[in-house]
Every structure is written in C-alpha cells, then in structure tokens.
Enzyme design. Structure first.
Site, mmCIF file in Angstrom:
data_model
loop_
_atom_site.group_PDB
_atom_site.id
_atom_site.type_symbol
_atom_site.label_atom_id
_atom_site.label_comp_id
_atom_site.label_asym_id
_atom_site.label_seq_id
_atom_site.Cartn_x
_atom_site.Cartn_y
_atom_site.Cartn_z
ATOM 1 C CG HIS A 102 -32.477 10.804 18.602
ATOM 2 N ND1 HIS A 102 -31.504 11.728 18.831
ATOM 3 C CD2 HIS A 102 -32.323 10.403 17.320
ATOM 4 C CE1 HIS A 102 -30.781 11.896 17.732
ATOM 5 N NE2 HIS A 102 -31.263 11.105 16.796
ATOM 6 C CG ASP A 105 -31.594 11.800 22.275
ATOM 7 O OD1 ASP A 105 -30.952 10.808 21.890
ATOM 8 O OD2 ASP A 105 -31.884 12.772 21.549
ATOM 9 C CG ASP A 308 -21.680 12.945 10.953
ATOM 10 O OD1 ASP A 308 -21.509 14.151 10.719
ATOM 11 O OD2 ASP A 308 -22.755 12.456 11.317
HETATM 12 C C1 XUL Z 1 -26.521 11.569 12.604
HETATM 13 C C2 XUL Z 1 -27.482 12.685 12.703
HETATM 14 C C3 XUL Z 1 -28.622 12.468 13.618
HETATM 15 C C4 XUL Z 1 -29.892 13.087 13.166
HETATM 16 C C5 XUL Z 1 -31.076 12.751 14.029
HETATM 17 O O1 XUL Z 1 -25.463 11.800 11.764
HETATM 18 O O2 XUL Z 1 -27.303 13.712 12.102
HETATM 19 O O3 XUL Z 1 -28.257 12.935 14.876
HETATM 20 O O4 XUL Z 1 -29.786 14.476 13.115
HETATM 21 O O5 XUL Z 1 -31.249 11.395 14.172
#
Ligand code: XUL
Ligand code: CO
Length: 449
Positions: A102, A105, A308
């Site tokens: 990102h 990041d 998650d």
């Molecule tokens: C969040 C997720 C993110 C995306 C990229 O659950 O998977 O890290 O992969 O923004």
C-alpha cells in the site's frame, strides 16, 4: 547486493528426508517443472510489505510483540528507507520475484498530501534502484484508503465529498507509482467501503460513488498509459459491519451493474472467503466461471475465530483445492500471483518466524501444486464431472442446452414417465469416496515427492 541485514542464510531446498520443519523448503523448487511450467511460474509468490515489514503483531487487546532487525531506526524517514533495504534482502533470501504494498506502508504521512507524496517519492526512488539491480518487482500496489482517520466513514463511499476528493487525489499518485515501478496489477480493497448501519446510509448513492472512483482510476490510467490489470479484492465485513464487495459473486454483480466488468478482475483471499461463509475454492471457482480470476492473496483463517487473522497458509487440503482450480484454469490470472497476505502469530515474534511463515506458505502451495498436477494427470476430477453431466451430451439434455425445447416440450417428454424411471436416471455421488480420494492423493503424492 546481498549483504546480511537479517543475519539469516538464503533459504535452501532440503527435500523431504526429515519430517521436522526447519528453515528449508521441502517442496518448493523454483525451476522444477510441474505440468509443463516451472513452479515459480505457476505460483509467482509475492511478499506483503505491510505484514512482513510494518506489522508489529498488535491485536485489539495488546501492543506489538515483534522484534525486527530494523528496530534500531527511530526517525520515521530513516526507518522507512532502511526497511526498503531489508525488504529486498528478504525477497532475495527467500527466492521470491514479487512484492505487494500500500502507499502508506512505505512512508509516513506529512501534514498535506504534497508533503506525504514527497516522503513517499523518496522511498519509491530507493525501491526503483533496488528493482533495477535485483529484477524483483511489484506484483501489485494499492492505496490505503482506510487507515487514516479521514476515512472513518469510507473513501469512495464516504458521505463527505472532501474525503472523496482526497481519496481520488491520493489514488492518482498511487497509479503514478504503479507506472513508475512497473506493477503488474493494481488492487482495490474496499477497506471501509460499506456501512455500519443502514438507517443513516444512502446505499445506492454510496455504490454510485464507488463506481465513479473506479471509473476515474480507469480514465486516469488511460491518460498516463498505465498498463496494469485492475483487481478488486472482496471481503464481507471487517472493518465495517457490511462491506459492499462482500464476496466474488457480489463483486461481479457490482462490476456488471456499473459496466466495469471488462476492466476489472478479482483478487481473492482465503480468510476473506471463510468470513463470507465460503471455502477459498468456492471463491476461485465463482471468479473462474465469470472469466474474472485475477490474482490470489494466500492466507487462511482459523475455524474457531470469526475474524481476519491472516495466518500463513498451512492447510494442504485447501492449497490442493486452490491449485487444482489454477491448473484447470491454466494460470492464476493473466498477471496473477500468490501474495502472502499473512502474518506470524503474535507469539511468533522473531525475525526468523517471518522466514519460517513464508517457507511454510510457499511449501504448502508448492505441495498443493504437486498434488493437483497428479489429480489432473490421472483425470480424477475431470472424468468424474463429465460423467456426472453426460445426460446433457445427447437427447433431451442437448436439446435443453441448445435451446430447442421449452416447457411444453418438457411436459410432453415427462408427463407419462413413471417416478421409478426418473429416479433410476440418478446415481450416487459417492461423495465420501471422492473426499477420501483427494486425501489419498495428498498423502501418496507428497510421500513420493
Ligand atoms: C485486508 C486485506 C488487505 C488487502 C490490501 O483484509 O486483505 O490487506 O489485501 O489492501
Ligand atoms: Co488481502
């Protein structure tokens, strides 16, 4: 450039002699040809910058536990620049060709977008140099349109027009970085593009706005001649109560509703599939059926936790299922790969655990590839499935498929047929035996690998 920032050797291939897991690959050999292609070309592994270099292993109840060799840098820009060196050495030691990131990041935000972009560009300069000397490049990049407080109610779907405007401006620079670094894909994960509560939400207006932001990204990519595959990453919930890109099927319907389906494919993640009440294989199959499989975020959830957690994948049954789909498709996507959107557990806090997690993840998918290739070679699934639908290959079945019959013809075909004759046309699916066969292939193939 290989120095020794991590104080770790390059990961060797050790094979399957010992059953104890160590810091070596048991199955992954980049150049080993499986089903006509080297493993590295089937798998195209990528390291996720945010988890591996930024993640401190925090959870909602506790502070970070991670110890990293770059912890000695305290000034945010010096840390950001140092991390780039550590990251490239990490990719090289692991033997992966790709990384994903990102925008946020990489570098700290400044007070204005102009200052933030300047911080970011300094780090991107450094990445560009290391890309040139190593040949390692982004599988994809994306924009964090969910971390900063301004995105509290979304970015493209924010009820506040100034936040939408800022999102577009931030996104523009991310697309420019994709061009500069030669990213193969560009991902949109709608981190807060959903709602907390419907009573205060104009759902239709928010979805219209989201589609507008995506269209603006397409328009600008044409303007700057950016050659990426655009991807959307579905997730049903978290951070918001309901996310608009709920799962593959919902996202495909959204893209078709707004006429965006020719320009986007899907980036599918294992843990997100589970949160939506699906298997990872289900999500991949749905995308394949629509011709929209783009790339994979490799991780897994925990059966007992409904959030998650982004575990490194270690489930051979799941990686076999996913790799079976990929072999059947011929590729992960036109420019797809396997990005480890995965982090070690909070209790696995050392730098060595970062290597270990990736080794396990890479081996799990390499093993899945080997098993799936054997299943394909023996035509185990293909012959079972074509046999199951064979009544559509001729007679009334082919008339149904080619559209030459309607309800009236079906009525005359069926009206006087005794029940027992219809039931006699069905067969046992032998599902218990099918599942056991997959298990047997895993054990037998890997036993001989
Ligand atoms: C969040 C997720 C993110 C995306 C990229 O659950 O998977 O890290 O992969 O923004
Ligand atoms: Co992801």
């Amino acid at each position: 450039m290989m120095t020794d920032l991590w104080n770790t050797d390059a990961v060797p291939f050790v094979g399957t002699e010992s059953s104890r897991q160590g810091l070596g690959f048991r199955y992954y050999q980049a150049d080993r040809v499986v089903a006509g292609k080297p493993m590295k070309d089937w798998l195209r592994f990528a390291v996720a910058y945010w988890h591996t270099f930024d993640q401190r292993l925090v959870d909602p109840f506790g502070e970070g536990t991670a110890t990293r060799p770059f912890d000695k840098y305290t000034d945010p820009m010096s840390l950001a620049l140092a991390k780039v060196d550590y990251s490239f050495e990490f990719y090289q030691k692991l033997g992966v060709d790709f990384f994903c990131f990102h925008d946020r990041d990489l570098a700290p935000e400044g007070d204005t977008l102009r200052q933030t972009n300047a911080n970011l560009d300094r780090v991107v300069d450094q990445i560009e140099g290391l890309q040139k000397s190593t040949g390692i490049s982004p599988l994809w990049n994306t924009s964090s349109l969910f971390t900063n407080a301004r995105f509290l109610a979304g970015a493209g779907t924010s009820p506040y027009a100034d936040v939408f405007a800022y999102s577009g401006a931030q996104l523009k620079h991310s697309l420019e970085i994709a061009k500069r670094l030669g990213s193969q894909n560009y991902v949109f994960w709608g981190g807060r593009e959903g709602y907390e509560n419907l009573w205060n939400t104009d759902l239709r207006r928010e979805q219209d706005h989201m589609a507008k932001l995506l269209q603006m990204a397409l328009d600008y990519s044409r303007e700057i001649d950016l050659d990426v595959q655009f991807l959307i990453e579905p997730k049903p919930k978290e951070p918001t109560t309901h996310q608009y890109d709920f799962d593959a099927a919902t996202t495909i319907a959204f893209l078709k509703t707004y006429g965006l389906d020719d320009s986007f494919k899907l980036n599918l993640e294992g843990n997100h599939a589970n949160l939506a009440g699906h298997t990872y294989q289900h999500e991949v199959r749905v995308a394949r059926a629509a011709g929209m499989l783009g790339s994979l975020d490799a991780n897994q959830g925990d059966k007992l936790l409904g959030w998650d957690i982004d575990e490194f994948p270690s489930d051979l049954y799941e990686s076999t299922a996913v790799m079976w789909e990929i072999l059947d498709e011929g590729e992960i996507g036109p420019r797809g790969g396997l990005n480890f959107d995965s982090k070690p557990r909070r209790t696995s806090f050392t730098a060595e655990d970062l290597f270990q997690g990736h080794i396990v993840g890479m081996d799990t998918y390499a093993a899945g590839l080997l098993v799936a290739a054997k299943l394909h070679e023996d035509n185990v699934i293909g012959s079972m499935v074509s046999e199951r639908y064979s009544s559509y290959d001729s007679g009334i079945g082919s008339e149904i498929e080619n559209g030459s019959v309607g309800l009236t013809e079906l009525e005359s075909y069926s009206l006087d047929v005794p029940q027992s004759e219809i039931i006699a046309k069905t067969q046992s699916d032998r599902l218990e035996a099918v599942k056991a066969t997959i298990g047997n292939y895993i054990v037998d193939t890997l036993g001989r690998a």
